[in-house]
Design a protein around this motif. Structure first.
Motif, mmCIF file in Angstrom:
data_model
loop_
_atom_site.group_PDB
_atom_site.id
_atom_site.type_symbol
_atom_site.label_atom_id
_atom_site.label_comp_id
_atom_site.label_asym_id
_atom_site.label_seq_id
_atom_site.Cartn_x
_atom_site.Cartn_y
_atom_site.Cartn_z
ATOM 1 N N PRO A 154 0.775 -1.343 -0.036
ATOM 2 C CA PRO A 154 -0.082 0.067 0.114
ATOM 3 C C PRO A 154 0.747 1.282 0.003
ATOM 4 N N SER A 155 1.986 1.182 0.611
ATOM 5 C CA SER A 155 2.851 2.548 0.541
ATOM 6 C C SER A 155 4.073 2.320 0.713
ATOM 7 N N GLY A 156 4.966 3.478 0.661
ATOM 8 C CA GLY A 156 6.626 3.319 0.765
ATOM 9 C C GLY A 156 6.927 3.039 2.038
ATOM 10 N N THR A 157 6.017 3.408 2.831
ATOM 11 C CA THR A 157 6.497 3.167 4.484
ATOM 12 C C THR A 157 6.225 1.510 4.697
ATOM 13 N N MET A 158 5.174 1.107 4.252
ATOM 14 C CA MET A 158 5.093 -0.666 4.400
ATOM 15 C C MET A 158 6.205 -1.114 3.640
ATOM 16 N N ALA A 187 17.366 10.031 6.925
ATOM 17 C CA ALA A 187 16.662 9.008 6.088
ATOM 18 C C ALA A 187 15.194 8.963 6.462
ATOM 19 N N HIS A 188 14.375 9.065 5.328
ATOM 20 C CA HIS A 188 12.789 8.799 5.716
ATOM 21 C C HIS A 188 12.534 7.849 6.521
ATOM 22 N N THR A 189 13.068 6.792 6.394
ATOM 23 C CA THR A 189 12.721 5.604 7.441
ATOM 24 C C THR A 189 12.946 5.851 8.884
ATOM 25 N N PHE A 242 10.728 9.739 9.541
ATOM 26 C CA PHE A 242 9.150 9.944 9.126
ATOM 27 C C PHE A 242 8.340 8.876 9.096
ATOM 28 N N GLU A 243 8.913 7.541 9.566
ATOM 29 C CA GLU A 243 8.157 6.323 9.393
ATOM 30 C C GLU A 243 7.634 6.056 10.795
ATOM 31 N N ALA A 244 7.478 6.830 11.843
ATOM 32 C CA ALA A 244 6.808 6.536 13.052
ATOM 33 C C ALA A 244 7.678 5.368 13.872
ATOM 34 N N LEU A 300 19.820 2.519 2.248
ATOM 35 C CA LEU A 300 20.117 3.758 1.584
ATOM 36 C C LEU A 300 18.898 4.460 0.872
ATOM 37 N N GLU A 301 18.827 5.785 0.493
ATOM 38 C CA GLU A 301 17.757 6.334 0.190
ATOM 39 C C GLU A 301 18.163 7.023 -1.271
ATOM 40 N N ASN A 302 17.491 6.864 -2.434
ATOM 41 C CA ASN A 302 17.839 7.234 -3.738
ATOM 42 C C ASN A 302 16.525 7.502 -4.302
ATOM 43 N N ILE A 342 17.341 -0.635 -0.649
ATOM 44 C CA ILE A 342 17.118 0.756 -1.050
ATOM 45 C C ILE A 342 15.902 1.360 -0.757
ATOM 46 N N ASP A 343 15.551 2.518 -0.376
ATOM 47 C CA ASP A 343 14.316 3.142 -0.218
ATOM 48 C C ASP A 343 14.453 4.155 -1.552
ATOM 49 N N GLY A 344 13.842 3.419 -2.603
ATOM 50 C CA GLY A 344 13.680 4.014 -3.776
ATOM 51 C C GLY A 344 12.582 4.612 -3.952
ATOM 52 N N ALA A 345 11.982 5.351 -3.073
ATOM 53 C CA ALA A 345 10.604 6.053 -3.276
ATOM 54 C C ALA A 345 10.782 6.727 -4.731
ATOM 55 N N ARG A 346 11.771 7.383 -4.795
ATOM 56 C CA ARG A 346 11.869 8.161 -6.171
ATOM 57 C C ARG A 346 13.090 7.966 -6.949
ATOM 58 N N PHE A 393 10.005 1.030 -4.391
ATOM 59 C CA PHE A 393 9.845 2.300 -5.254
ATOM 60 C C PHE A 393 8.302 2.509 -5.112
ATOM 61 N N CYS A 394 7.984 4.152 -5.235
ATOM 62 C CA CYS A 394 6.658 4.390 -5.006
ATOM 63 C C CYS A 394 6.040 4.777 -6.400
ATOM 64 N N LEU A 395 4.719 4.196 -6.527
ATOM 65 C CA LEU A 395 3.868 4.551 -7.614
ATOM 66 C C LEU A 395 3.390 5.852 -7.562
ATOM 67 N N SER A 396 3.190 6.240 -6.178
ATOM 68 C CA SER A 396 2.608 7.556 -5.780
ATOM 69 C C SER A 396 3.092 8.678 -5.668
ATOM 70 N N LYS A 397 4.174 8.773 -6.180
ATOM 71 C CA LYS A 397 5.257 10.110 -6.142
ATOM 72 C C LYS A 397 5.236 10.549 -7.611
ATOM 73 N N GLY A 437 0.028 3.233 -4.037
ATOM 74 C CA GLY A 437 0.932 2.021 -4.019
ATOM 75 C C GLY A 437 2.350 2.156 -4.071
ATOM 76 N N SER A 438 3.030 1.041 -3.604
ATOM 77 C CA SER A 438 4.522 1.059 -3.965
ATOM 78 C C SER A 438 4.908 -0.372 -4.251
ATOM 79 N N VAL A 439 6.110 -0.835 -4.845
ATOM 80 C CA VAL A 439 6.430 -2.233 -5.307
ATOM 81 C C VAL A 439 7.632 -2.307 -4.439
#
Ligand SMILES: Cc1ncc(COP(=O)(O)O)c(C=O)c1O
Length: 355
Positions: A59-63, A85-87, A90-92, A138-140, A171-175, A199-203, A210-212
């Motif tokens: 459902p999300s990059g966080t998950m 890092a976002h993780t 910002f990931e509670a 890592l975040e990229n 790799i947190d490849g949200a973007r 990676f995130c579909l929703s950015k 969604g993310s994959v």
């Protein structure tokens, strides 16, 4: 009132008419039973594009980050990640709350890297007093570090250290597609050495949800079980996946345009007296700028920001919306739906930020 020019985040995009049509015509099934053809197709497309064995819609990059780290790290072990890092930020605290994973935060440099020497000296020796270091994340691109892309050479070096020490690289490849476009590389080159990538579909790809996660068959097998445990098993999730497929087919060119728009914004801000930005730092769709030391805020900005207690703080100047992420430090993000004309209008508004 003019349309809102929403530069808070690339998560605010709305689906185009074509994307909505793709959603309406999606073939559906029960994805928890593995029977949603559209989800299966998206996971296959994602895995192929990233050069991995398998993919998993979440459902999300966080998950996605949480699941990946749960697979790589046993309770009581440690993960190395950046202090920006976002993780971590910002990931509670999910990795410690739900995974019992101890985080070792190392300084992120302004370009998003963690120094190799810092990583090397943070790896624990085998001793009963210490948690085992199980993974590095890592975040990229790096959200809080100017949206910077990390180079494949750097990622290779970090992966080498991880693998030499019986650790995994996530790799947190949200973007990650922003990184690939910025570096003019195939996205495969940026993830080849990692054990998992979210990676995130929703950015930047502008899908609504969604993310994959991608990785080896074995990794995804365990990830799927963790996804179920976290309540992320969705039923007719082809509704979401259809938008994701549409995004992956059509939105890469949009990312290129978003980067050009961010660059134009940076150049324009550079010309505004009282605002400080180094356009050289702007490589993707995220940009940060400052109010010059000693300069006064314009009246409307001062009025809106006089009672800030918590950052990031949301600002609406005329119809331009964005964040003050810490005192005198502001973030703008370009994305689908923001045109060159919007950028020029936003620059006119930003001129009034300082007296
Ligand atoms: C770098 C990065 N990773 C992960 C996430 C989390 O994604 P989501 O909002 O889908 O949980 C974000 C969200 O902005 C992000 O910027």
């Amino acid at each position: 009132m003019d349309r809102i020019i929403d530069l808070r985040s690339d998560t605010v995009t709305l689906p185009s008419d074509e994307m909505r049509k793709a959603i309406l015509s999606a073939n559906l099934g029960d994805d928890v039973f593995g029977e949603d053809p559209t989800v299966n197709k998206l996971e296959e497309i994602a895995a192929n594009m990233l050069g991995k064995d398998a993919g998993l819609l979440v459902p999300s990059g966080t998950m996605g980050n949480l699941i990946s780290i749960l697979v790589h790290c046993q309770r009581g072990t440690e993960i190395i990640l950046g202090d920006k890092a976002h993780t971590f930020v910002f990931e509670a605290g999910g990795i410690s709350a739900f995974g019992g994973v101890h985080s070792r935060q190392l300084k992120n440099q302004p370009d998003g890297i963690i120094k190799i020497s810092d990583i090397q000296s943070a790896i624990r020796v085998d001793n009963i007093h210490f948690p085992k270091t199980s993974a590095i994340a890592l975040e990229n691109t790096h959200n809080l570090c100017n949206g910077s892309p990390l180079s494949p050479d750097y990622i290779k070096d970090v992966a080498q250290i991880a693998h030499d020490n019986d650790m995994k690289l996530h790799i947190d490849g949200a973007r990650i597609f922003n990184a690939a476009v910025s570096l003019d590389l195939d996205v495969k080159d940026l993830v080849a050495d990692s054990d998992s990538i979210t990676f995130c579909l929703s950015k930047g790809l502008a899908a609504p949800i969604g993310s994959v996660i991608c990785g080896s068959e074995e990794f995804i097998y365990h990830a799927r079980r963790n996804r179920k445990a976290l309540g992320g098993g969705m039923r007719q999730a082809g509704i979401i996946a259809s938008a994701g497929i549409f995004s992956m087919d059509t939105m890469i060119d949009q990312i290129r345009e978003d980067h050009e728009n961010a660059m134009r914004l940076a150049d324009g801000i550079n010309e505004i007296e009282g605002l400080v930005i180094d356009p050289k730092n702007i490589k993707t769709n995220i940009l940060y700028f400052d109010i010059e030391n000693g300069k006064d805020r314009g009246d409307e900005l001062a009025r809106q920001t006089k009672n800030i207690e918590i950052y990031p703080f949301e600002i609406a100047l005329d119809n331009v919306h964005f964040f003050e992420s810490r005192p005198d430090h502001f973030r703008l993000v370009t994305h689908y739906g923001i045109t060159r004309d919007d950028i020029e209008k936003a620059l006119v508004t930003l001129k009034n930020m300082v007296k």
